[in-house]
Design a protein around this motif. Structure first.
Motif, PDB file in Angstrom:
ATOM      1  N   ILE A 352       0.858  -1.178   0.000  1.00 26.94           N
ATOM      2  CA  ILE A 352       0.000   0.000   0.000  1.00 26.94           C
ATOM      3  C   ILE A 352       0.897   1.231   0.000  1.00 26.94           C
ATOM      4  O   ILE A 352       1.743   1.403   0.888  1.00 26.94           O
ATOM      5  N   LEU A 353       0.735   2.085  -1.021  1.00 23.20           N
ATOM      6  CA  LEU A 353       1.542   3.293  -1.150  1.00 23.20           C
ATOM      7  C   LEU A 353       0.645   4.518  -1.177  1.00 23.20           C
ATOM      8  O   LEU A 353      -0.500   4.454  -1.634  1.00 23.20           O
ATOM      9  N   LYS A 354       1.207   5.639  -0.716  1.00 21.80           N
ATOM     10  CA  LYS A 354       0.459   6.892  -0.663  1.00 21.80           C
ATOM     11  C   LYS A 354       1.194   7.962  -1.435  1.00 21.80           C
ATOM     12  O   LYS A 354       2.427   8.054  -1.385  1.00 21.80           O
ATOM     13  N   ASN A 355       0.440   8.764  -2.166  1.00 20.99           N
ATOM     14  CA  ASN A 355       1.004   9.914  -2.870  1.00 20.99           C
ATOM     15  C   ASN A 355       1.514  10.909  -1.830  1.00 20.99           C
ATOM     16  O   ASN A 355       0.739  11.444  -1.037  1.00 20.99           O
ATOM     17  N   THR A 356       2.831  11.148  -1.794  1.00 19.23           N
ATOM     18  CA  THR A 356       3.401  12.001  -0.745  1.00 19.23           C
ATOM     19  C   THR A 356       3.017  13.464  -0.895  1.00 19.23           C
ATOM     20  O   THR A 356       3.152  14.236   0.054  1.00 19.23           O
ATOM     21  N   SER A 357       2.538  13.857  -2.081  1.00 23.12           N
ATOM     22  CA  SER A 357       2.119  15.246  -2.278  1.00 23.12           C
ATOM     23  C   SER A 357       0.605  15.388  -2.325  1.00 23.12           C
ATOM     24  O   SER A 357       0.084  16.447  -2.641  1.00 23.12           O
ATOM     25  N   GLY A 358      -0.100  14.303  -2.035  1.00 20.95           N
ATOM     26  CA  GLY A 358      -1.560  14.339  -2.070  1.00 20.95           C
ATOM     27  C   GLY A 358      -2.134  13.344  -1.086  1.00 20.95           C
ATOM     28  O   GLY A 358      -1.453  12.903  -0.152  1.00 20.95           O
ATOM     29  N   SER A 359      -3.382  12.980  -1.306  1.00 18.36           N
ATOM     30  CA  SER A 359      -4.060  12.070  -0.380  1.00 18.36           C
ATOM     31  C   SER A 359      -4.398  10.724  -1.008  1.00 18.36           C
ATOM     32  O   SER A 359      -5.026   9.891  -0.361  1.00 18.36           O
ATOM     33  N   GLN A 361      -4.246   7.008  -2.009  1.00 17.55           N
ATOM     34  CA  GLN A 361      -3.642   5.836  -1.383  1.00 17.55           C
ATOM     35  C   GLN A 361      -4.120   4.598  -2.121  1.00 17.55           C
ATOM     36  O   GLN A 361      -5.311   4.338  -2.200  1.00 17.55           O
ATOM     37  N   GLN A 362      -3.182   3.820  -2.681  1.00 14.71           N
ATOM     38  CA  GLN A 362      -3.541   2.704  -3.545  1.00 14.71           C
ATOM     39  C   GLN A 362      -2.699   1.474  -3.247  1.00 14.71           C
ATOM     40  O   GLN A 362      -1.654   1.556  -2.586  1.00 14.71           O
ATOM     41  N   ALA A 363      -3.158   0.347  -3.772  1.00 15.00           N
ATOM     42  CA  ALA A 363      -2.397  -0.897  -3.716  1.00 15.00           C
ATOM     43  C   ALA A 363      -1.605  -1.050  -5.011  1.00 15.00           C
ATOM     44  O   ALA A 363      -2.111  -0.759  -6.095  1.00 15.00           O
ATOM     45  N   PHE A 364      -0.367  -1.523  -4.883  1.00 16.59           N
ATOM     46  CA  PHE A 364       0.493  -1.705  -6.055  1.00 16.59           C
ATOM     47  C   PHE A 364       1.144  -3.079  -6.009  1.00 16.59           C
ATOM     48  O   PHE A 364       1.459  -3.608  -4.940  1.00 16.59           O
TER      49      PHE A 364
END
Length: 614
Positions: A352-359, A361-364
């Motif tokens: 699970i990763l999150k966009n560090t400049s936004g909100s 959050q997705q699975a990769f």
């Protein structure tokens, strides 16, 4: 004339037919490889019941199909049993509790009657900073005795590790309780408490302890995440020596440039037959810079296998763990869930990763590929992020992603849990893995071995999740090189480890029989010989159910083999039918041409002047 024609045509036709068959089969397989996708099959699997928090897997009713343990609300456990009709998973068993919050679920046979029991850890509602209580609901003829749970008389500081501490094939419960600063163990079967380890170290919370073979002797060792005297995270390996965990044989420090440490996970990352430690981590508290390290047990070196989390100018990173139970946001420790999605023999991962400049959050999906830079040369392999998997990218606010063999066909599919602002529960998404390449697998499950043909109620305990077994195979790949891989069964149980009760080992594109398949189980104190058995000439694309009975006599262990036809069988049949049609068309054309020539010759013979008639 006709016979001469057949002799002239048939020899080259045989060669061209075989070449045509191979070419057509190659084209079909190439098209299948290019067409790999994920397909959302949630409605077929759950219907309108696709919500809740997936907590564990296990074959609850011993029908050789894996069932799902799902939490709903704060205090209700639902067991979704696998079915042959849509929806394929139905909530058939409900276990409601009162005034508590269920934090984890671990199925297993805790009293040794070969019936699946269910262990729950709970805390009181509206009391966030308290120790965890442990309840065990006893299995009874494929149901649960919901009215008489066994409540442990001690509480745990953190979720316990389920392991086979004394090698009797009955799961035990390991952790630090409210009565001692040292780890204790509740021995399954007689349910008695004992001191577990003589250590002065404090256990790190949330821990990522594991019960897995790290010394390559097919006997599970104990891996602990602890705190040093300076409160620095470190890792300890307590090697199983003749069934005894006497002292830490190796202590390893975390990487120097790491501030946030995720959950340690274990896999044969480079396909050498030995288990490696994978560690997701962050260089800063906000996880603006994330990294995944790999290390071999017993060595001090850490090798980064994924550092570049940038996609089209956007930086992604792990999601920091919010350990405040009072928070409204569901959070789990930073972790990777391991599985070989493409069956190439090298385990891949979901994160699970999150966009560090936004909100966002997705699975990769992280694919295990050959190392292509200097930093990972010591590991030989690295992870590559699949940024553009449309069905996976469409799931927003993902919080957990794990592998699961939905259709019991040996191909690992994906389950994702996500948050929905309009609903109180997490949403369950299931993605079918349409990987159709010419790759093979072997699926292995090791049972408890407490019984064989004399099991209670004559039901073989396929569903009794057994921690500790270790599996390894050796074979020869398509190029003639030795290939092997290994895996531990149910090595971790806490903090949504979501490990499957079986192992799916990829074999790559070699259809050769497995030369050797080894299975080892834990041994009791004082036993010098290793409990290990070997099977030879195992057919690819098969499921092997190993019954280690009696456990002290490996040569008497039995294995049941179930074949799973691969899609390559269908492709081969299509190619063969196509070639046969092609051959028949050629034969028909040649036969038609020969018939025309014979007719023409007969007409010429009829018009020929016969001098003998004069």
């Amino acid at each position: 004339m006709g016979s001469v024609c057949r002799l002239a045509v048939c020899p080259p036709l045989r060669g061209s037919c075989w070449s045509s068959f191979r070419l057509l089969l190659f084209i079909l397989l190439a098209v299948a490889r290019l067409g790999w996708t994920l397909q959302n099959v949630t409605p077929q699997l759950f219907g309108t019941q696709a919500y809740g928090t997936l907590a564990a897997f296990g074959d609850f009713n011993s029908d050789k199909q894996t069932d799902l343990f799902v939490l709903r609300g704060d205090n209700e456990l639902n067991i979704f049993l696998a079915d042959q009709k849509e929806p394929y998973f139905k909530p058939k068993v409900k276990l409601p509790l009162k005034n508590v919050v269920i934090t984890s679920v671990v199925p297993g046979d805790y009293n040794g009657d070969s019936q699946m029991d269910v262990l729950l850890t709970t805390r009181p509602q509206k009391q966030t900073n308290v120790d965890l209580s442990v309840l065990i609901f006893w299995g009874n003829n494929q149901t649960l005795d919901v009215n008489n749970p066994f409540v442990l008389n001690k509480m745990f500081h953190d979720e316990p590790l389920i392991m086979d501490f004394n090698g009797d094939l009955i799961p035990d419960i390991f952790g630090v309780t409210n009565t001692s600063e040292k780890p204790q163990i509740l021995i399954g079967g007689n349910l008695s408490w004992h001191a577990a380890l003589d250590t002065q170290r404090k256990m790190y919370i949330p821990h990522s302890h594991a019960f897995i073979d790290l010394s390559n002797d097919f006997t599970a060792d104990l891996f602990l995440t602890t705190l040093s005297s300076s409160n620095q995270i470190q890792f300890e390996i307590w090697e199983n020596q003749e069934g005894n965990f006497s002292k830490a044989t190796y202590v390893k420090k975390k990487p120097e440039d790491v501030e946030v440490v995720g959950q340690s996970v274990f896999a044969d990352f480079d396909g050498d037959g030995r288990t490696e430690l994978l560690l997701p981590a962050c260089a800063d508290s906000a996880c603006q810079k994330s990294v995944i390290y790999v290390s071999k047990p017993g060595l001090d070196q850490w090798f980064p296998v994924l550092q570049d989390f940038t996609n089209k100018g956007t930086v992604w990173g792990f999601v920091p763990y919010n350990n405040d139970p009072a928070s409204a946001n569901f959070s789990v420790p930073i972790t990777l869930h391991i599985g070989d999605y493409n069956m190439d023999g090298y385990p891949d991962a979901l994160a699970i990763l999150k966009n560090t400049s936004g909100s966002n959050q997705q699975a990769f999906l992280l694919e295990n590929t050959e190392c292509n830079n200097a930093s990972c040369e010591g590991a030989r392999r690295m992870f590559k992020v699949y940024w553009d998997l449309s069905d996976l990218n469409q799931i927003k606010d993902a919080v957990v992603a794990t592998f699961f063999d939905i259709y019991e066909d040996g191909i690992l599919d994906i389950i994702v849990l996500s948050k929905d602002p309009t609903k109180k529960e997490l949403v369950i998404h299931t993605l079918k893995n349409n990987f159709e390449a010419d790759a093979y697998f072997v699926k292995v499950i090791v049972l408890s071995g407490l019984c064989s043909n004399d099991c209670p109620r004559k039901i073989t305990p396929f569903g009794v999740n057994q921690p500790g077994p270790y599996i390894m195979y050796t074979t020869v790949d398509a190029n003639g090189y030795l290939k092997n891989s290994s895996a531990g069964q149910l090595s971790q149980s806490a903090h949504f480890a979501l490990q499957l009760p079986y192992n799916v080992l990829g074999l790559g594109r070699s259809a050769n029989f497995l030369d050797h398949l080894y299975v080892g189980i834990p041994r009791p104190v004082g036993e010098k010989s290793v409990r290990k058995q070997e099977w030879t000439a195992i057919i690819p694309n098969s499921q092997l159910i190993v019954i280690p009975y009696p456990p002290y006599l490996p040569r008497s262990w039995s294995a049941k083999l179930y074949l799973t036809p691969s899609n390559i069988v269908l492709l081969t049949a299509i190619a063969l039918i196509g070639v046969c049609v092609f051959i028949l068309a050629i034969i028909g054309i040649l036969h038609w041409q020969e018939k025309k020539a014979d007719d023409r010759e007969k007409r010429q013979e009829a018009h020929r002047f016969h001098f003998d008639a004069m």
